[in-house]
Write an enzyme that holds these catalytic residues in place. Structure first.
Site, PDB file in Angstrom:
ATOM      1  N   ASP A 217       0.860  -1.186   0.000  1.00 64.80           N
ATOM      2  CA  ASP A 217       0.000   0.000   0.000  1.00 64.80           C
ATOM      3  C   ASP A 217       0.898   1.238   0.000  1.00 64.80           C
ATOM      4  O   ASP A 217       2.125   1.124   0.141  1.00 64.80           O
ATOM      5  CB  ASP A 217      -0.865  -0.072   1.278  1.00 64.80           C
ATOM      6  CG  ASP A 217      -1.928   1.010   1.358  1.00 64.80           C
ATOM      7  OD1 ASP A 217      -2.304   1.576   0.312  1.00 64.80           O
ATOM      8  OD2 ASP A 217      -2.393   1.277   2.489  1.00 64.80           O
ATOM      9  N   GLU A 220       2.718   5.310  -3.718  1.00 64.37           N
ATOM     10  CA  GLU A 220       2.702   6.364  -4.763  1.00 64.37           C
ATOM     11  C   GLU A 220       4.014   7.129  -4.862  1.00 64.37           C
ATOM     12  O   GLU A 220       4.334   7.561  -5.981  1.00 64.37           O
ATOM     13  CB  GLU A 220       1.549   7.335  -4.496  1.00 64.37           C
ATOM     14  CG  GLU A 220       0.179   6.731  -4.703  1.00 64.37           C
ATOM     15  CD  GLU A 220      -0.267   5.779  -3.563  1.00 64.37           C
ATOM     16  OE1 GLU A 220       0.319   5.848  -2.475  1.00 64.37           O
ATOM     17  OE2 GLU A 220      -1.184   4.994  -3.801  1.00 64.37           O
ATOM     18  N   ASP A 295      -9.311   3.933  -2.183  1.00 65.38           N
ATOM     19  CA  ASP A 295     -10.280   4.236  -1.121  1.00 65.38           C
ATOM     20  C   ASP A 295     -11.600   4.755  -1.686  1.00 65.38           C
ATOM     21  O   ASP A 295     -11.814   5.961  -1.805  1.00 65.38           O
ATOM     22  CB  ASP A 295      -9.681   5.254  -0.150  1.00 65.38           C
ATOM     23  CG  ASP A 295      -8.419   4.723   0.514  1.00 65.38           C
ATOM     24  OD1 ASP A 295      -8.146   3.512   0.395  1.00 65.38           O
ATOM     25  OD2 ASP A 295      -7.705   5.527   1.136  1.00 65.38           O
TER      26      ASP A 295
END
Ligand code: MIG
Length: 623
Positions: A217, A220, A295
């Site tokens: 996760d 980015e 999300d």
């Protein structure tokens, strides 16, 4: 990708800098794309069919590898199951109620102070034993392992990486430090093969414990307390020695992160198909990791967006994708969760997930009526696994995604390029799914593609009504009840289904069902292998071509000789042939007349048992 009058082309702008695409906002005479740096490398892909564009793009950037079978089962997640006791309560909740499931995730709170590759021993004192016990109950454990490394001496990943100079740097050569979950953190420079190798080695303990998948996760990379929520542009990477910065690297940070994880897992267990889930990607990341749409919210609108986001990723080379079923932020109403669970059955990844602070999301939390419906759809996922797995295997060779835009299969139908087709999709070659995705509507219309269609649930032919009304031409009005999701089968297909199991490590008991829907272009496959190793690359797989032909008053179904060295689990087929006009006059299996067939007048189908054989076999029904 553009589609015009059935002809398609694709353009891939292979540039990792901040790119911009202009689709007619300032001038509708042309499209344009560009980037402030890097090389002007772009590919023009001629279809002319849309499927060919997608397949060629996948050939260029890499195809999704065949995933381990368990990843196609039901997956349960939450941020976070806070303790071993809670994890055991949830997993036994599934088994107790006989709701099938394969995967349980541990989100960040299983870690010590949110530090990747550590375990909070207060709340997970015997994680090793837990993973083992769950394994015995048919569960696979997936752990989150984010890429931010707490910048604290004494923490092994920091000490090792710091000593070797593995972290990305400020322009002055010091480590870039940014706050994320563990507090001030440093970030491995995944663009260096040496660093990737080291990162991969960090998984050794978890792999030894039997942890079966990893979730990357925040890659980015996400950095807190900054307006852009990511790293400053001048943070330095060193691509195999060539110094560059985030201007070039930001968009491939996630790709290189999962590249490292995937190869690390392969190095640790060379004959086990890795499962990695990533949040950030660039073209080609599909070679290493599955992804999800991030999300989302527990709203009908976001459930509706599951369709264009997943099909959009599908034409972008990303075939193995999920959405947080139930919606991540906020709490879904019971109806929304039930509808979303039904949709989850027909998504490439079926994973229920929820944000911290939201209400419980396991299938049973809304009382017996909702539980029964959710259970029914999760069970359907397991029954349909032979079809889903066979389709994913095809995806791994062709690059054409399992869940796909209508236009890929129906490029000549101009309606399928428009927004009107956004609420429906093809799931594999033969199933059309048109879920209810709007709350306050009195039904909605589905675009019916050419040819004959059957209702997946009843086996009946779909009859189009109101065809004199120009508004309804070629459309079907749907208004599914809470316990329904509209799914249709293309005439000319053979859908394999299996007896119900509680998880994918359980061997199905009974015959493989082959549901035959006679019609044109009837040619499918059935594929099987051990579901977890690379044995299939060494010939340990089973594939047989299935086909059907109907003429006048007869239907012939053929199972070709099996290919490969693997012996599948079934020893017979239960063949169910739809669209029977009446009770058959005769049924022959392998040229021999049989009497053990059954005609069901209600569903208008004929069923017959056919023994499994490596040699070709055929069934002929005469009406
Ligand atoms: O800042 O790990 O998208 O799925 O549960 C939030 C906690 C970090 C974001 C992911 C979400 C995950 C959550 N993560």
């Amino acid at each position: 990708m553009g589609v015009r009058q059935g002809n398609a082309y694709g353009i891939f702008f292979d540039n990792t800098f901040r790119s911009n695409f202009q689709f007619g906002k300032f001038n509708d005479g042309f499209y344009s794309f560009g980037a402030p740096g890097g090389e002007l490398n772009y590919y023009f892909i001629n279809g002319p069919r849309p499927k060919r564009v997608v397949g060629t793009f996948a050939a260029l950037t890499g195809r999704t590898p065949l995933p381990p079978l368990f990843t196609l089962g039901y997956q349960q997640c939450r941020w976070s199951y806070m303790s071993e006791a809670r994890v055991r309560e949830v997993t036994s909740g599934f088994r107790k109620r006989s709701i099938p499931a394969d995967v349980i995730y541990l989100d960040i709170d299983y870690q010590d102070r949110n530090r990747p590759f550590t375990v909070n021993r207060q709340t997970f004192p015997t994680l090793e034993q837990m993973v083992k016990d769950l394994g015995q109950e048919g569960w696979k454990t997936v752990l989150i392992t984010d890429l931010h490394i707490a910048a604290v001496p004494g923490y092994k990943p920091f000490d090792e990486g710091n000593k070797a100079g593995y972290f990305v740097k400020n322009p002055d050569g010091t480590n870039f430090v940014g706050p994320v979950w563990p507090g001030p953190s440093v970030f491995p420079d995944f663009t260096r093969s040496e660093v990737r190798k080291w990162w991969g080695s960090l998984y050794a303990d978890f792999v030894k414990m039997g942890v079966r998948g990893f979730w990357n996760d925040m890659n980015e990379p996400s950095v807190f307390f900054r307006a852009d929520k990511t790293m400053p542009l001048d943070v330095v990477s060193s691509v195999e020695g060539r110094k560059t910065d985030q201007r070039e690297i930001h968009n491939v940070f996630g790709l290189e992160n999962v590249h490292a994880t995937y190869e690390g897992l392969l190095a640790l267990a060379p004959d086990v198909r890795p499962f990695v889930l990533t949040r950030a990607a660039y073209a080609g990341a599909q070679r290493y990791a599955a992804t999800w749409t991030g999300d989302n919210q527990a709203t009908w609108n976001h459930m509706r967006l599951s369709l264009p986001t997943v099909t959009g990723l599908g034409v972008s080379g990303y075939a193995f994708v999920g959405v947080d079923v139930g919606g991540f932020s906020g709490s879904p109403t019971p109806e929304l969760l039930t509808r979303w669970t039904a949709l989850g059955t027909f998504l490439p990844i079926d994973r229920n997930h929820a944000a911290k602070g939201t209400r419980d999301r396991e299938p049973w939390v809304d009382g017996p009526e909702h539980e029964a419906i959710r259970k029914k759809f999760i069970e359907e996922r397991y029954r349909l696994l032979p079809y889903i797995y066979t389709s994913m295997e095809e995806t791994s060779r062709t690059g054409v995604p399992l869940m796909r835009l209508m236009v890929l299969d129906y490029p000549d139908d101009p309606r399928m390029t428009g927004r009107e087709a956004e609420g429906q999709y093809m799931f594999g070659n033969n199933l059309l799914v048109a879920p209810k995705v709007k709350e306050f509507v009195d039904g909605y219309d589905m675009l019916v593609p050419e040819g004959v269609w059957f209702d997946y649930w009843t086996g009946q032919r779909v009859a189009l009504t109101n065809q004199d009304n120009p508004e309804m031409k070629g459309k079907l009005h749907l208004n599914p009840k809470l316990d329904e999701i509209p799914v249709f089968v293309r005439a000319g297909s053979i859908i394999p289904r299996q007896p119900l199991v509680q998880n994918t490590s359980e061997k199905p008991k009974g015959p493989l069902e082959l549901r035959v829907y006679p019609g044109p272009k009837c040619m499918d496959y059935i594929y099987s292998d051990d579901g977890s190793s690379f044995g299939y690359k060494r010939g340990e797989y089973y594939r047989a071509q299935l086909s059907c032909e109907s003429s006048g008053n007869s239907v012939k179904v053929a199972i070709a000789a099996g290919e490969g060295k693997y012996i599948p689990w079934w020893t017979s087929y239960n063949m169910v042939v739809a669209d029977a006009p009446k009770a058959p006059a005769s049924v022959a299996v392998g040229g021999q007349p049989v009497s053990n067939f059954h005609y069901d007048a209600k569903s208008k189908s004929v069923s017959v048992t056919v023994p499994f054989s490596q040699a070709p076999n055929e069934v002929v029904i005469q009406y």
